[in-house]
Design a protein around this motif. Structure first.
Motif, short mmCIF file in Angstrom:
data_model
loop_
_atom_site.label_atom_id
_atom_site.label_comp_id
_atom_site.label_asym_id
_atom_site.label_seq_id
_atom_site.Cartn_x
_atom_site.Cartn_y
_atom_site.Cartn_z
N SER A 267 0.84 -1.20 0.00
CA SER A 267 0.00 0.00 0.00
C SER A 267 0.87 1.26 0.00
O SER A 267 2.07 1.21 0.30
CB SER A 267 -0.91 0.02 1.24
OG SER A 267 -0.19 0.49 2.34
N ASP A 270 2.81 1.83 3.20
CA ASP A 270 3.69 0.77 3.69
C ASP A 270 5.05 1.35 4.08
O ASP A 270 5.62 2.16 3.35
CB ASP A 270 3.86 -0.30 2.60
CG ASP A 270 4.35 -1.61 3.17
OD1 ASP A 270 3.63 -2.60 3.04
OD2 ASP A 270 5.46 -1.65 3.75
N ALA A 302 -2.67 -3.47 2.06
CA ALA A 302 -2.58 -3.49 0.60
C ALA A 302 -3.88 -3.98 -0.04
O ALA A 302 -4.24 -3.57 -1.15
CB ALA A 302 -1.42 -4.38 0.18
N ARG A 304 -6.90 -3.54 1.17
CA ARG A 304 -8.08 -2.77 1.58
C ARG A 304 -8.97 -2.37 0.39
O ARG A 304 -10.18 -2.61 0.42
CB ARG A 304 -7.63 -1.55 2.39
CG ARG A 304 -8.66 -1.04 3.35
CD ARG A 304 -8.03 -0.39 4.56
NE ARG A 304 -7.55 -1.34 5.53
CZ ARG A 304 -6.48 -1.17 6.30
NH1 ARG A 304 -5.76 -0.07 6.21
NH2 ARG A 304 -6.13 -2.09 7.17
#
Ligand code: SF4
Ligand code: SF4
Length: 481
Positions: A267, A270, A302, A304
């Motif tokens: 993501s 991250d 990631a 979501r």
């Protein structure tokens, strides 16, 4: 100091253990590393449940064993590979429950999780989940072992070997150095012996070598514009660093079947955006629950957008994908983890599901393979995913295959690489799997599990393939396996 550097220090330091956490206290309100609340009402009101005095909901998970000794019967089923290999009821699920109950009833003293008797009972459990599938009460010894390991780690510390093995997803990020070192070790007997004496990694075993290049994802799309032909491909640590051609094949097959495939990336938030995503399996199976939770949170972040749009998530490695559906629900990661568990599929499960829904358009051709022998990963068998595999193999015209009746291959993550377990690991493989392969020397071998493929390579010097490679080959006319 990161795991990678700490593990490298192990080449110079002894003894093998360091303390990493303060000991947890064994009492009624025992601190759990996993969330056992799903067992809250297990055995409640049952005078014969024998729920131990301490351990809370974890104790109830242990007490679901009704001591009917089904797991100790002869002739033996496939339930417990360690019982089958040792012929000793102490190494059956029910035998382990007896010692766990003694520990939770205070019979092994206040440091029960560090007790050698409990260690001996748990040592040969390979976490195959065979008991969860076959035992009448579905004792989940694989999950119980994770909690046991975490408790033991808290009391005794984590060995350098377990740190090194569990942090595989981190040090593979430095892949060229890792690859060179493993390559050198595999070809240098004195280095393998040094690894055995310092770390306890069997010198008799070859280590899996990372591929020349990691998997590189083709350009992807935004899931914000998701359609019902979108899928997310989760490339796990093993496919990413050791078998990138499996991920490429899965991408190719799903694309050929008319799906828009997006390879999952870390993501935007991250903290290690350059490092590949991982489900945390290597940490979890060695009782390093906090680190597993950290990896699971990265993955969840990631995913979501995909979870919000309901986009199916497809993965390749049974132990990783089925962790997301099972063990991750014990990490206390909330509703998103539950949603993820219902939205994630093994590659073959997704293909079978889409075929059932008449949404699959794969033009598969006959393959010049002869008969193919199929070895299922324990976790595939535990959740009944072999049905999907059978269904998918039937999609290939004229394809001839046979499932091998076997329990765990014995590699079980890093178990078979451990010096003290290398021999029994091979004994497990010799019970059914390797004889079946030797009986058909020319057969193609299919095994979706990374560890299973390694064990087969070590045992009979044959390279097993993943079903994604098989389907990719079947897209081409007159292809062989
Ligand atoms: S573990 Fe399962 S099969 Fe074994 S004794 Fe307990 S209930 Fe029976
Ligand atoms: S998880 Fe596998 S090895 Fe462990 S007790 Fe259950 S059947 Fe035996």
């Amino acid at each position: 100091m990161c795991h990678y550097h700490r593990a490298a220090l192990a080449l110079y330091l002894h003894p093998r253990l360091i303390r990493t956490r303060t000991a947890s206290i064994l009492c009624k309100s025992m601190k759990h590393h996993l969330d056992w609340s799903s067992y809250k009402t297990a055995g409640q009101g049952d005078a014969y449940a024998g729920i131990p005095a301490t351990g809370g909901d974890f104790a109830k998970a242990v007490a679901v064993c009704i001591s009917d000794k089904l797991c100790q019967r002869t002739p033996k089923g496939v339930m417990c590979p360690s019982f089958r290999a040792t012929d000793d009821v102490a190494h059956s699920p029910g035998g382990r429950v007896v010692v766990l109950k003694a520990a939770l009833n205070g019979e092994l003293g206040k440091d029960a999780f560090a007790d050698p008797g409990l260690a001996a009972a748990m040592e040969l459990c390979v976490g195959c989940k065979g008991c969860k599938r076959e035992c009448a009460n579905q004792v989940d010894m694989a999950a119980i072992k994770i909690e046991y390991q975490a408790q033991r780690n808290a009391q005794r510390g984590v060995s350098y070997r377990d740190q090194l093995v569990a942090s595989l997803p981190e040090w593979l990020h430095h892949r060229q150095a890792a690859r060179a070192l493993i390559h050198w070790r595999n070809r240098t007997p004195w280095l393998a012996r040094l690894g055995e004496s310092l770390l306890g990694i069997s010198a008799k075993r070859q280590l899996p070598e990372p591929s020349v290049a990691a998997y590189s994802a083709p350009a992807s799309h935004s899931v914000a514009e998701a359609t019902d032909r979108d899928v997310i491909l989760f490339v796990d640590t093993f496919a990413m660093h050791f078998d990138p051609e499996i991920a490429q094949a899965a991408h190719q097959v799903l694309t050929a079947a008319g799906y828009r495939v997006t390879t999952l990336q870390p993501s935007a938030y991250d903290e290690e955006p350059e490092r590949a995503l991982c489900c945390g399996r290597t940490y979890l199976s060695l009782g390093q629950v906090e680190a597993a939770r950290r990896e699971a949170c990265r993955l969840q972040a990631a995913l979501r957008p995909a979870l919000a749009t309901g986009t199916p998530i497809v993965g390749l490695e049974p132990s990783c994908i089925l962790s997301l559906r099972d063990d991750h629900l014990k990490l206390g990661l909330g509703e998103e983890a539950v949603k993820l568990s219902k939205q994630v599929y093994l590659f073959e499960e997704f293909i079978a599901r889409e075929h059932d829904r008449k949404r699959l358009s794969l033009d598969l051709k006959p393959l010049a393979c002869g008969k193919t022998l199929v070895h299922g990963h324990c976790h595939q068998k535990a959740v009944g995913a072999m049905k999907s595999l059978r269904k998918v193999l039937r999609l290939i015209p004229e394809f001839e295959f046979e499932f091998i009746e076997a329990s765990c291959c014995g590699m079980a993550g890093s178990f078979g690489l451990e010096a003290e377990h290398a021999e029994i690991s091979m004994r497990m493989a010799e019970m059914d799997l390797l004889p079946a392969l030797r009986a058909a020397p020319d057969a193609t071998v299919l095994a979706n599990g990374f560890s299973c493929r390694h064990q087969i390579r070590e045992g009979v010097d044959r390279q097993a393939i993943h079903v994604a490679l098989l389907l990719r080959d079947a897209l081409d006319a007159e292809s062989s396996c």
